[in-house]
Design a protein around this motif. Sequence first.
Motif, PDB file in Angstrom:
ATOM      1  N   GLY A 103     -17.670  22.454   7.229  1.00 16.93           N
ATOM      2  CA  GLY A 103     -18.542  22.899   6.148  1.00 16.93           C
ATOM      3  C   GLY A 103     -19.037  21.737   5.316  1.00 16.93           C
ATOM      4  N   GLY A 104     -18.160  20.760   5.065  1.00 14.40           N
ATOM      5  CA  GLY A 104     -18.578  19.583   4.312  1.00 14.40           C
ATOM      6  C   GLY A 104     -19.628  18.774   5.044  1.00 14.40           C
ATOM      7  N   VAL A 105     -19.460  18.633   6.359  1.00 10.35           N
ATOM      8  CA  VAL A 105     -20.463  17.927   7.159  1.00 10.35           C
ATOM      9  C   VAL A 105     -21.794  18.670   7.114  1.00 10.35           C
ATOM     10  N   ALA A 106     -21.743  20.014   7.221  1.00 12.36           N
ATOM     11  CA  ALA A 106     -22.968  20.808   7.174  1.00 12.36           C
ATOM     12  C   ALA A 106     -23.669  20.647   5.833  1.00 12.36           C
ATOM     13  N   LEU A 107     -22.914  20.670   4.750  1.00 12.51           N
ATOM     14  CA  LEU A 107     -23.512  20.468   3.431  1.00 12.51           C
ATOM     15  C   LEU A 107     -24.137  19.083   3.318  1.00 12.51           C
ATOM     16  N   LEU A 108     -23.473  18.099   3.892  1.00 20.06           N
ATOM     17  CA  LEU A 108     -23.990  16.733   3.827  1.00 20.06           C
ATOM     18  C   LEU A 108     -25.292  16.604   4.607  1.00 20.06           C
ATOM     19  N   LEU A 109     -25.377  17.289   5.746  1.00 21.15           N
ATOM     20  CA  LEU A 109     -26.588  17.220   6.558  1.00 21.15           C
ATOM     21  C   LEU A 109     -27.762  17.956   5.913  1.00 21.15           C
ATOM     22  N   VAL A 110     -27.454  18.924   5.064  1.00 14.17           N
ATOM     23  CA  VAL A 110     -28.523  19.687   4.411  1.00 14.17           C
ATOM     24  C   VAL A 110     -28.870  19.107   3.038  1.00 14.17           C
ATOM     25  N   THR A 210     -15.329  15.597   2.131  1.00 11.98           N
ATOM     26  CA  THR A 210     -16.396  15.211   3.053  1.00 11.98           C
ATOM     27  C   THR A 210     -17.738  15.123   2.344  1.00 11.98           C
ATOM     28  N   PHE A 211     -18.022  16.091   1.490  1.00  8.47           N
ATOM     29  CA  PHE A 211     -19.330  16.156   0.844  1.00  8.47           C
ATOM     30  C   PHE A 211     -19.358  15.456  -0.510  1.00  8.47           C
ATOM     31  N   ALA A 212     -18.227  15.493  -1.237  1.00 10.97           N
ATOM     32  CA  ALA A 212     -18.213  14.953  -2.596  1.00 10.97           C
ATOM     33  C   ALA A 212     -17.453  13.643  -2.731  1.00 10.97           C
ATOM     34  N   GLY A 213     -16.604  13.313  -1.757  1.00 10.00           N
ATOM     35  CA  GLY A 213     -15.857  12.071  -1.855  1.00 10.00           C
ATOM     36  C   GLY A 213     -14.591  12.230  -2.682  1.00 10.00           C
ATOM     37  N   ASN A 214     -14.027  11.100  -3.113  1.00  9.34           N
ATOM     38  CA  ASN A 214     -12.732  11.090  -3.786  1.00  9.34           C
ATOM     39  C   ASN A 214     -12.761  10.081  -4.928  1.00  9.34           C
TER      40      ASN A 214
END
Length: 266
Positions: A103-110, A210-214
């Motif tokens: 899901g994080g990868v999908a959000l990143l791609l969009v 994945t999408f927001a980092g740390n």
Amino acid sequence: MTTRQQRTPWPLGLPALVGAVLLVVPLVGLLVRAPWDGLTRILGTEEVLDALWLSLFSATLAMLISLVLGVPLAWVLARSTMPGLRLLRALVTLPLVLPPVVGGVALLLVLGRNGLVGQYLDSWFGITLPFTTAAVVIAETFVAMPFLVIAVEGAFRSADQGYDEAAATLGANRLTVFRRVTLPLIRPALVAGAVLCWARALGEFGATITFAGNLQGVTRTMPLEVYLAMETDPDAAVALSLVLLAVSVAVLFALRGRWVGGGGAA
């Protein structure tokens, strides 16, 4: 009327016992190994307080967004006659079984800077979402809103529509009927769905990292802080895990009789 108690046959009792031990013993180990003496000191550090505050803030905001968007979506799934509802329902519930990191990868791609939508947000409005607090909220909403939608959709389906029709015949418009009649009827399911949504958002890890980092104070929520602390300060990881455990117990207590529990009939 009470149900007659039955003796548990050993072919069922033995696997049940092993399953209970498998689920309960790790939690007991967490309590036994907890640094109780230094718990206040650990939870008072800047890193932990930042993670606690960010987690509570982002999970609450994700729940509110899910309420605003998820309740109408649940109504459409439950009562609309538009074509393609089965496909829509499958897509809406997909995050329940989708690995969060996917899901994080999908959000990143969009929504990434070069994503399908993110590139226009960046070029037209100068908005960059990844690795921001907004990205945390979006990731948590993505994985948590299906819990609310499922709970509320079921309530919409089981609610007696006769009350809605009676209110409409008395002159109430559709919005008034929805606000004054329909929502009060489904309030228990709405509360349960909101609590489940908030708890799921609070515990989100894969899509967030994945999408927001740390980044401390920006995107590092409690689960991410636990993951990081395991490498540098195991006591802090255990202490923060206790906080998440306490929240989980509180959620189960709040949902008793709705999603969990059992007990006999009164």
